[in-house]
Design an enzyme around this catalytic site. Structure first.
Site, PDB file in Angstrom:
ATOM      1  N   GLY A   1     -68.341  93.766 -12.656  1.00  0.00           N
ATOM      2  CA  GLY A   1     -69.115  92.667 -12.074  1.00  0.00           C
ATOM      3  C   GLY A   1     -69.682  92.991 -10.704  1.00  0.00           C
ATOM      4  O   GLY A   1     -70.367  92.176 -10.093  1.00  0.00           O
TER       5      GLY A   1
ATOM      6  N   LEU B   1     -66.380 101.176 -18.963  1.00  0.00           N
ATOM      7  CA  LEU B   1     -66.769 100.101 -18.039  1.00  0.00           C
ATOM      8  C   LEU B   1     -68.289 100.005 -17.908  1.00  0.00           C
ATOM      9  O   LEU B   1     -68.795  99.418 -16.952  1.00  0.00           O
ATOM     10  CB  LEU B   1     -66.150 100.348 -16.655  1.00  0.00           C
ATOM     11  CG  LEU B   1     -64.648 100.120 -16.552  1.00  0.00           C
ATOM     12  CD1 LEU B   1     -64.169 100.390 -15.129  1.00  0.00           C
ATOM     13  CD2 LEU B   1     -64.275  98.705 -16.981  1.00  0.00           C
TER      14      LEU B   1
ATOM     15  N   TYR C   1     -70.560 119.409 -16.396  1.00  0.00           N
ATOM     16  CA  TYR C   1     -70.158 118.544 -15.273  1.00  0.00           C
ATOM     17  C   TYR C   1     -70.072 119.360 -14.007  1.00  0.00           C
ATOM     18  O   TYR C   1     -69.727 120.522 -14.062  1.00  0.00           O
ATOM     19  CB  TYR C   1     -68.802 117.892 -15.553  1.00  0.00           C
ATOM     20  CG  TYR C   1     -68.787 116.921 -16.711  1.00  0.00           C
ATOM     21  CD1 TYR C   1     -69.962 116.487 -17.315  1.00  0.00           C
ATOM     22  CD2 TYR C   1     -67.581 116.442 -17.222  1.00  0.00           C
ATOM     23  CE1 TYR C   1     -69.934 115.594 -18.384  1.00  0.00           C
ATOM     24  CE2 TYR C   1     -67.550 115.548 -18.287  1.00  0.00           C
ATOM     25  CZ  TYR C   1     -68.728 115.132 -18.868  1.00  0.00           C
ATOM     26  OH  TYR C   1     -68.682 114.257 -19.921  1.00  0.00           O
TER      27      TYR C   1
HETATM   28  N1  LIG Z   1     -69.664 112.657 -24.072  1.00  0.00           N
HETATM   29  C1  LIG Z   1     -70.532 112.166 -23.229  1.00  0.00           C
HETATM   30  O1  LIG Z   1     -71.755 112.257 -23.429  1.00  0.00           O
HETATM   31  C2  LIG Z   1     -70.017 111.443 -22.009  1.00  0.00           C
HETATM   32  C3  LIG Z   1     -70.898 110.648 -21.243  1.00  0.00           C
HETATM   33  C4  LIG Z   1     -70.372 109.967 -20.135  1.00  0.00           C
HETATM   34  C5  LIG Z   1     -69.027 110.111 -19.818  1.00  0.00           C
HETATM   35  N2  LIG Z   1     -68.205 110.928 -20.552  1.00  0.00           N
HETATM   36  C6  LIG Z   1     -66.762 111.087 -20.224  1.00  0.00           C
HETATM   37  O2  LIG Z   1     -66.183 109.796 -20.038  1.00  0.00           O
HETATM   38  C7  LIG Z   1     -65.627 109.687 -18.726  1.00  0.00           C
HETATM   39  C8  LIG Z   1     -65.756 108.263 -18.266  1.00  0.00           C
HETATM   40  O3  LIG Z   1     -67.131 107.862 -18.270  1.00  0.00           O
HETATM   41  P1  LIG Z   1     -67.692 106.934 -17.135  1.00  0.00           P
HETATM   42  O4  LIG Z   1     -67.323 107.527 -15.814  1.00  0.00           O
HETATM   43  O5  LIG Z   1     -69.109 106.636 -17.420  1.00  0.00           O
HETATM   44  O6  LIG Z   1     -66.754 105.625 -17.372  1.00  0.00           O
HETATM   45  P2  LIG Z   1     -66.888 104.138 -16.854  1.00  0.00           P
HETATM   46  O7  LIG Z   1     -65.509 103.581 -16.886  1.00  0.00           O
HETATM   47  O8  LIG Z   1     -67.903 103.381 -17.613  1.00  0.00           O
HETATM   48  O9  LIG Z   1     -67.407 104.255 -15.345  1.00  0.00           O
HETATM   49  C9  LIG Z   1     -66.573 104.811 -14.371  1.00  0.00           C
HETATM   50  C10 LIG Z   1     -67.131 104.493 -12.995  1.00  0.00           C
HETATM   51  O10 LIG Z   1     -67.095 103.087 -12.776  1.00  0.00           O
HETATM   52  C11 LIG Z   1     -66.628 102.814 -11.448  1.00  0.00           C
HETATM   53  N3  LIG Z   1     -65.304 102.177 -11.598  1.00  0.00           N
HETATM   54  C12 LIG Z   1     -64.237 102.687 -12.243  1.00  0.00           C
HETATM   55  N4  LIG Z   1     -63.203 101.841 -12.212  1.00  0.00           N
HETATM   56  C13 LIG Z   1     -63.624 100.751 -11.551  1.00  0.00           C
HETATM   57  C14 LIG Z   1     -62.988  99.537 -11.223  1.00  0.00           C
HETATM   58  N5  LIG Z   1     -61.735  99.302 -11.601  1.00  0.00           N
HETATM   59  N6  LIG Z   1     -63.718  98.635 -10.537  1.00  0.00           N
HETATM   60  C15 LIG Z   1     -64.993  98.874 -10.176  1.00  0.00           C
HETATM   61  N7  LIG Z   1     -65.644 100.020 -10.449  1.00  0.00           N
HETATM   62  C16 LIG Z   1     -64.968 100.960 -11.150  1.00  0.00           C
HETATM   63  C17 LIG Z   1     -66.541 104.165 -10.750  1.00  0.00           C
HETATM   64  O11 LIG Z   1     -67.802 104.489 -10.207  1.00  0.00           O
HETATM   65  P3  LIG Z   1     -68.284 104.003  -8.754  1.00  0.00           P
HETATM   66  O12 LIG Z   1     -67.113 104.095  -7.836  1.00  0.00           O
HETATM   67  O13 LIG Z   1     -69.381 104.940  -8.447  1.00  0.00           O
HETATM   68  O14 LIG Z   1     -68.752 102.599  -8.941  1.00  0.00           O
HETATM   69  C18 LIG Z   1     -66.296 105.117 -11.910  1.00  0.00           C
HETATM   70  O15 LIG Z   1     -66.693 106.442 -11.638  1.00  0.00           O
HETATM   71  C19 LIG Z   1     -66.369 110.760 -17.903  1.00  0.00           C
HETATM   72  O16 LIG Z   1     -65.680 111.200 -16.778  1.00  0.00           O
HETATM   73  C20 LIG Z   1     -66.504 111.856 -18.932  1.00  0.00           C
HETATM   74  O17 LIG Z   1     -65.274 112.577 -19.022  1.00  0.00           O
HETATM   75  C21 LIG Z   1     -68.693 111.563 -21.648  1.00  0.00           C
END
Ligand SMILES: NC(=O)c1ccc[n+]([C@@H]2O[C@H](COP(=O)([O-])OP(=O)(O)OC[C@H]3O[C@@H](n4cnc5c(N)ncnc54)[C@H](OP(=O)(O)O)[C@@H]3O)[C@@H](O)[C@H]2O)c1
Length: 347
Positions: A244, A237, A54
Site C-alpha cells: 500500500g 508483493l 542479476y
Molecule cells: N523469474 C523471474 O523472471 C523473476 C522476476 C522477478 C523476481 N524474481 C525472483 O523473485 C524474487 C522476489 O521478487 P520481487 O523482489 O519482485 O518480490 P516482491 O515481494 O514483489 O517485491 C519485493 C520488494 O518490495 C519491497 N518490499 C518488500 N517487503 C516489503 C514490505 N514488507 N513492505 C513494504 N515494501 C516491501 C522491497 O522493495 P523496496 O524497498 O524498493 O520498496 C522489495 O525489494 C527476486 O529477488 C528474484 O529472486 C524472478
C-alpha cells in the site's frame, strides 16, 4: 518454517524462498546481502533464488554481481550444504548484448558456458536447481496479456536443451532443472519429453504470482498440481505495491518503483484500485497488508515456495514471519470476492 517437496525430487524446500535480485544494484550492498542470508538461514529459510543476469534492473556493470555476493557468503560462512540454491540461465533479450555472444539460446554451448560461469561466481561446484529464466519463444510474461502467435519463430528444440541439461546433471554441476515464465503448453511439452526418457524432469515453474496477478491460475496451476511441478511464486508483493505504500501517488524515497520506471506495470490505475481494496481488507482483519498478501501466496495449493524480496532487514523479518500468518476461510472468501471485482489488473 514449513517445508515442501520440490517437484518429484528428494529436496524439501522452505515455503519461504529468499529472493536476491536487489543485492548489488543501487539498493543493496554485499554486506546487506550477507546479513539477509545469515538471518534467513537462521529462520529456517533453506531455499535461495538467484540468476546469472542479476542484479536487477539488469545492467552490464552489475551482470553476475548478485551471484558473486552469494559466492563470497559461501566462502566466508562455509555453509553451502545448508542451502538449496537455485539459479537461472538468461534467455534471448535484445538488451543483453553483453551476455556471452549476445544471441542467447538454450543450446549446449550456452548452457555449458552459463553453468560454468555461475559456478565460478557462486564459489560452489553445484547448483541445486537450474532454471530457464524465460522461454526462447515469445510468450505472455512480464506484463503481456495478449498472446500473439509468431508462426516463423524458431527456437532450440526442447530435446536438444534437455540433452544439454542432462549433460550438466551427469557432470554433477546441476542437480535439478526448472522453468520460469513458462506457459501450460510449454510446461507440458517439457514434462512429456522427460517422461519419455529424453532428459531431466522439470521440478518447478517460477512465474509471477500475487493478488493482482493471478495469471498462473488460468491454466498452469492445474499442470503444477497434477504433474507435481509446483509454482515458485515471484514478485509476491507485486514489487512492493501490495504493502500500500504507493497509494495516492506516493513515491517513497529509495523504493524500487520510485527509482526505476522500468517496473511501472504494477502502478496502473486498475492495479492501484485493486491494491487499495486488498489493503483495506487486511486492515479490517488487523493484518499487515504485505503479510496478508504473502500469507495468501503461501497458502495456495499449487505453490511450492514463495520467493520474497526485501531491501531492509525490517521487511525481511516481516516477510519471513508471513509463514506464521493464517488465511482463514472467511478472509479467503473476501479475497475471492475482490478478485472477481479486480480480475488480474496487473498481468
Ligand atoms: N523469474 C523471474 O523472471 C523473476 C522476476 C522477478 C523476481 N524474481 C525472483 O523473485 C524474487 C522476489 O521478487 P520481487 O523482489 O519482485 O518480490 P516482491 O515481494 O514483489 O517485491 C519485493 C520488494 O518490495 C519491497 N518490499 C518488500 N517487503 C516489503 C514490505 N514488507 N513492505 C513494504 N515494501 C516491501 C522491497 O522493495 P523496496 O524497498 O524498493 O520498496 C522489495 O525489494 C527476486 O529477488 C528474484 O529472486 C524472478
Amino acid at each position: 518454517m514449513e517445508y515442501r517437496r520440490l517437484g518429484r525430487s528428494d529436496l524439501r524446500v522452505s515455503v519461504i524462498c529468499l529472493g536476491t535480485m536487489t543485492w548489488g544494484n543501487v539498493q543493496n550492498t554485499e554486506a546487506d546481502g550477507h546479513q539477509q542470508m545469515d538471518y534467513a538461514l537462521d529462520q529456517g529459510v533453506n531455499f535461495w533464488d538467484t540468476a546469472e543476469m542479476y542484479a536487477v534492473p539488469p545492467r552490464q556493470e552489475t551482470y553476475g554481481r548478485t551471484e558473486e555476493i552469494i559466492g563470497t557468503w559461501f566462502k566466508s560462512r562455509g555453509k553451502r550444504d545448508k542451502v538449496i540454491l537455485a539459479s537461472k540461465i538468461a534467455g534471448p533479450d535484445e538488451r543483453f548484448g553483453y551476455v556471452r555472444d549476445g544471441h542467447l539460446k538454450f543450446n549446449r554451448q550456452h548452457i555449458r558456458a552459463a553453468v560454468d560461469a555461475s559456478l565460478k561466481r557462486l564459489q560452489t561446484d553445484y547448483i541445486d536447481l537450474y532454471q530457464l529464466h524465460w522461454p526462447e519463444r515469445s510468450v505472455n510474461c512480464f506484463g503481456r496479456l495478449l498472446y500473439k502467435h509468431q508462426p516463423d519463430e524458431v527456437w532450440t528444440p526442447f530435446e536438444e536443451t534437455l540433452e544439454a541439461l542432462q549433460e550438466q546433471v551427469t557432470a554433477g554441476k546441476i542437480r535439478h532443472v526448472g522453468l520460469s515464465n513458462e506457459t501450460a503448453w510449454g510446461t507440458m511439452s517439457w514434462l512429456k519429453l522427460a517422461d519419455a526418457g529424453r532428459g531431466p524432469r522439470m521440478v518447478s515453474i517460477q512465474n509471477a504470482y500475487n493478488l493482482v496477478n493471478r495469471m498462473f491460475e488460468v491454466g498452469v496451476a492445474e499442470v503444477a498440481i497434477r504433474e507435481q511441478c509446483g509454482l515458485l511464486a515471484f514478485s509476491p508483493l507485486a514489487m512492493g505495491t501490495l504493502s500500500g505504500k504507493y497509494l495516492d501517488g506516493k513515491k517513497p524515497a529509495g523504493a524500487r518503483l520510485t527509482l526505476f520506471s522500468f517496473f511501472d506495470r504494477y502502478l496502473s490505475e486498475r492495479g492501484q484500485a485493486a491494491v487499495r481494496a486488498y489493503v483495506e481488507l487486511a486492515r479490517r482483519y488487523h493484518l499487515d497488508p504485505a503479510q496478508m498478501a504473502l500469507a495468501w501466496v503461501n497458502s495456495r495449493p499449487f505453490v511450492t515456495s514463495n520467493i520474497i524480496g526485501a531491501t531492509t532487514m525490517a521487511q525481511l523479518k516481516s516477510n519471513i514471519a508471513s509463514a506464521e500468518v493464517t488465511i482463514t476461510a472467511e478472509l479467503e472468501a473476501e479475497i475471492e470476492n475482490l478478485h472477481r471485482e479486480h480480475t488480474i489488473p496487473c498481468p
